[in-house]
Design a protein around this motif. Structure first.
Motif, PDB file in Angstrom:
ATOM      1  N   ARG A  16       0.752  -1.119  -0.138  1.00  0.00           N
ATOM      2  CA  ARG A  16      -0.124  -0.073   0.125  1.00  0.00           C
ATOM      3  C   ARG A  16       0.744   1.261  -0.070  1.00  0.00           C
ATOM      4  O   ARG A  16       0.715   1.993  -0.654  1.00  0.00           O
ATOM      5  CB  ARG A  16      -0.776   0.075   1.211  1.00  0.00           C
ATOM      6  N   GLU A  18       3.976   1.547  -1.210  1.00  0.00           N
ATOM      7  CA  GLU A  18       4.711   1.731  -2.330  1.00  0.00           C
ATOM      8  C   GLU A  18       3.786   2.314  -3.593  1.00  0.00           C
ATOM      9  O   GLU A  18       4.119   2.798  -4.437  1.00  0.00           O
ATOM     10  CB  GLU A  18       5.048   0.156  -3.019  1.00  0.00           C
ATOM     11  N   ARG A  19       2.533   1.954  -3.342  1.00  0.00           N
ATOM     12  CA  ARG A  19       1.245   2.521  -4.307  1.00  0.00           C
ATOM     13  C   ARG A  19       1.043   3.872  -3.849  1.00  0.00           C
ATOM     14  O   ARG A  19      -0.149   4.710  -4.191  1.00  0.00           O
ATOM     15  CB  ARG A  19       0.093   1.525  -4.302  1.00  0.00           C
ATOM     16  N   LEU A  59      -4.798  -3.496  -5.386  1.00  0.00           N
ATOM     17  CA  LEU A  59      -3.365  -3.002  -5.447  1.00  0.00           C
ATOM     18  C   LEU A  59      -2.485  -3.455  -6.831  1.00  0.00           C
ATOM     19  O   LEU A  59      -1.217  -3.185  -6.837  1.00  0.00           O
ATOM     20  CB  LEU A  59      -2.666  -3.473  -4.272  1.00  0.00           C
TER      21      LEU A  59
END
Length: 77
Positions: A16, A18-19, A59
């Motif tokens: 999460r 990283e996004r 994701l």
């Protein structure tokens, strides 16, 4: 040795992050309550396969990504 609940919590937080998604945004995309995502990330609950599939889709990862082992520690870290 890390248990499955801890692995899911750690990997969910990592992916999460990283996004660059908030828990609220991920919850909206996965149709899961934000507070439940928080509880999963804290390792309070074990996610069902259905929830893992929803989170993985939101994701854009394979559900198996939530079970990846922690990175190996190198000497000095």
């Amino acid at each position: 040795m890390e248990n499955v609940r801890q692995a899911v919590a750690r990997n969910l937080r990592r992916i999460r992050g990283e996004r660059s998604l908030t828990q609220e945004e991920l919850g909206f995309r996965a149709e899961v309550n934000r507070s439940y995502i928080s509880d999963l990330e804290q390792g309070k609950y074990s996610a069902s396969v259905e929830i893992l599939a929803k989170l993985a889709k939101a994701l854009n990862v394979d559900p198996s990504a939530f079970l990846e082992p922690p990175p190996k520690r190198t000497q000095g870290s």
